[in-house]
Write a protein that holds these residues in place. Structure first.
Motif, PDB file in Angstrom:
ATOM      1  N   ASN A   1       0.631  -1.100   0.109  1.00  0.00           N
ATOM      2  CA  ASN A   1       0.003  -0.051  -0.070  1.00  0.00           C
ATOM      3  C   ASN A   1       0.722   1.126  -0.035  1.00  0.00           C
ATOM      4  OD1 ASN A   1      -2.458  -1.492  -0.188  1.00  0.00           O
ATOM      5  ND2 ASN A   1      -2.655  -1.585   2.085  1.00  0.00           N
ATOM      6  N   GLN A   2       2.113   1.188   0.892  1.00  0.00           N
ATOM      7  CA  GLN A   2       3.003   2.390   0.609  1.00  0.00           C
ATOM      8  C   GLN A   2       3.471   2.768  -0.794  1.00  0.00           C
ATOM      9  OE1 GLN A   2       4.055   4.791   3.173  1.00  0.00           O
ATOM     10  NE2 GLN A   2       2.176   4.121   4.250  1.00  0.00           N
ATOM     11  N   VAL A   3       3.709   1.507  -1.247  1.00  0.00           N
ATOM     12  CA  VAL A   3       4.256   1.709  -2.773  1.00  0.00           C
ATOM     13  C   VAL A   3       3.467   2.308  -3.439  1.00  0.00           C
ATOM     14  CG1 VAL A   3       5.113   0.412  -4.651  1.00  0.00           C
ATOM     15  CG2 VAL A   3       6.018  -0.131  -2.341  1.00  0.00           C
ATOM     16  N   ILE A   4       2.018   1.643  -3.588  1.00  0.00           N
ATOM     17  CA  ILE A   4       0.936   2.174  -4.362  1.00  0.00           C
ATOM     18  C   ILE A   4       0.658   3.634  -4.087  1.00  0.00           C
ATOM     19  CG2 ILE A   4      -1.405   1.726  -5.012  1.00  0.00           C
ATOM     20  CD1 ILE A   4      -1.023  -1.082  -4.578  1.00  0.00           C
ATOM     21  N   HIS A   5       0.675   4.003  -2.861  1.00  0.00           N
ATOM     22  CA  HIS A   5       0.339   5.424  -2.479  1.00  0.00           C
ATOM     23  C   HIS A   5       1.340   6.218  -2.838  1.00  0.00           C
ATOM     24  CE1 HIS A   5      -0.698   8.991  -0.037  1.00  0.00           C
ATOM     25  NE2 HIS A   5       0.624   8.957   0.370  1.00  0.00           N
TER      26      HIS A   5
END
Length: 435
Positions: free
Chosen positions: A192-196
């Motif tokens: 999720n951090q990467v996608i964000h």
């Protein structure tokens, strides 16, 4: 229709040597595997090279390895060796976690500069991930990452360890983390951090503005959605530049040496190294038919050297001073690399009956081929190399310099016998040698 996932994460772990759960672990093999990890990460064949990297010459000037450290900088070769030793030291008490983040390429290229994501991973995303995994202080974590482009999907390899006890247990007790398995919650947090980060870049960061007209022109050869302009065939592109650079150096050498290149006298280390690199790459990667041509080429050179040595021996020649007017007067031969190489080399001392006498070597002929090619294409630039590569579907047009050398090698074998006949005429003139 099911969409392919934008981000995929896989991981493995290796328990610390002193971890109570590692009693069945082969420590010798484990240590070797940890060291080998660095060689895999830093493999240059897997390294990403963008159009910007090539055009600006960054990769040819940059001596760093393909390994990003905690501070977001690339490691030097000595730093990589140091990190190998540190990883073995930390493995005594810390588990080693290794992960791979791979992406849908269209998703990345449409939304973010891959090197921006690389920096975000090193300095922002992974430190937050470590906190989520229960580690108290990200600064006490030892980690690195490497971007690879050797598969259909862009992907980052990364690994991390504890430098010292850093995992928070109950009642704020701190120790080494015993569990190796990452939880689903921890993995989802990282994804999720990467996608964000990628989505944030899409919304808040404008597209890269490039004012350089050459770069803008070259961008036209890419898919309009492509944002990273990553290049395949990195080795061949860098080879083309090496050939261009060698031609420039040989041209300067010829100007400085009274129009003749005396090959054995070349002391320029860059010329010597470039010639070796070009020869080794071309002859190690070409198809089997070309390798057969190369074997014939070497044999032909041996015959020329034997022939030349016999002339010296028969005429009791110690120092050869060749009158090249016969050859120079014939346009048919003026630009021929075989004759040029022999004429240039003939000014050397061929010691009578010496087993160590000078010889015309493969490098001499290759340099002459490259010089001839350079004289025809003096205005060629790195932009031209890129444009040839990006605009042509024909492999022979993509890498013109490389193919010029291969064509020349194939032609040499037919010309060697003629070279012997023509050069024998040089020694029939009484002014052609000194006794």
């Amino acid at each position: 229709m099911t969409k392919s996932p934008r981000v995929i994460f896989n991981s493995i772990f290796t328990l610390a040597l002193n971890n109570p759960d590692s009693k069945y672990q082969n420590h010798t093999k484990t240590i070797k595997r940890v060291k080998d990890m660095y060689d895999y990460y830093t493999n240059e064949e897997k390294r990403a090279m963008s159009m910007y990297d090539y055009y600006t010459g960054k990769l040819t000037k940059d001596k760093t390895m393909n390994l990003v450290m905690e501070n977001g900088k690339f490691a030097s070769e000595s730093e990589v060796e140091k990190r190998k030793k540190l990883s073995v030291k930390y493995l005594e008490n810390s588990n080693l976690w290794q992960g791979v983040l791979s992406f849908n390429n269209d998703y990345i290229n449409d939304n973010i500069d891959i090197h921006k994501l690389e920096q975000e991973l090193a300095t922002n995303i992974l430190p937050k991930f470590f906190k989520k995994c229960g580690f108290k202080d990200p600064k006490k974590m030892f980690y690195q990452l490497a971007l690879h482009t050797d598969t259909d999907n862009l992907h980052f390899h990364f690994s991390f360890m504890e430098k010292q006890p850093n995992y928070i247990y109950s009642k704020n007790k701190v120790g080494y983390r015993r569990t190796g398995e990452l939880t689903k919650v921890e993995i989802d947090f990282l994804k999720n951090q990467v996608i964000h980060t990628i989505e944030k870049e899409k919304i808040y960061t404008p597209l890269l503005k490039e004012t350089n007209k050459d770069i803008e022109e070259l961008k036209k050869y890419f898919n309009p959605k492509e944002k990273n302009y990553l290049l395949s065939n990195k080795k061949d592109l860098l080879l083309e530049e090496k050939i261009l650079r060698l031609g420039q150096l040989l041209y300067k050498e010829r100007l400085d040496k009274d129009t003749k290149i005396k090959y054995g006298s070349i002391k320029n280390k860059e010329i010597i190294n470039l010639t070796k690199e070009i020869k080794n790459y071309i002859f190690s990667t070409s198809n089997s038919n070309f390798k057969l041509e190369y074997a014939n080429f070497k044999e032909s050179l041996n015959k020329i050297n034997s022939y030349f040595y016999k002339i010296n021996e028969d005429n009791n020649i110690k120092n050869i001073d060749v009158d090249t007017s016969l050859i120079d007067s014939k346009n048919k031969y003026v630009d021929n690399y075989i004759y040029n190489a022999i004429v240039n080399y003939a000014n050397y001392n061929y010691k009578k009956e010496s087993k160590t006498s000078s010889k015309i070597k493969e490098n001499d002929i290759i340099q002459e081929i490259i010089l001839k090619h350079y004289l025809k294409n003096k205005k060629q630039t790195r932009k031209d190399i890129l444009k040839n590569y990006l605009s042509n579907s024909n492999p022979k047009q993509k890498f013109r310099n490389k193919n010029e050398i291969e064509r020349a090698i194939k032609n040499i074998n037919d010309e060697m016998e003629e070279a012997q006949k023509e050069f024998s005429k040089l020694f029939q003139n009484e002014n052609s040698y000194s006794k």
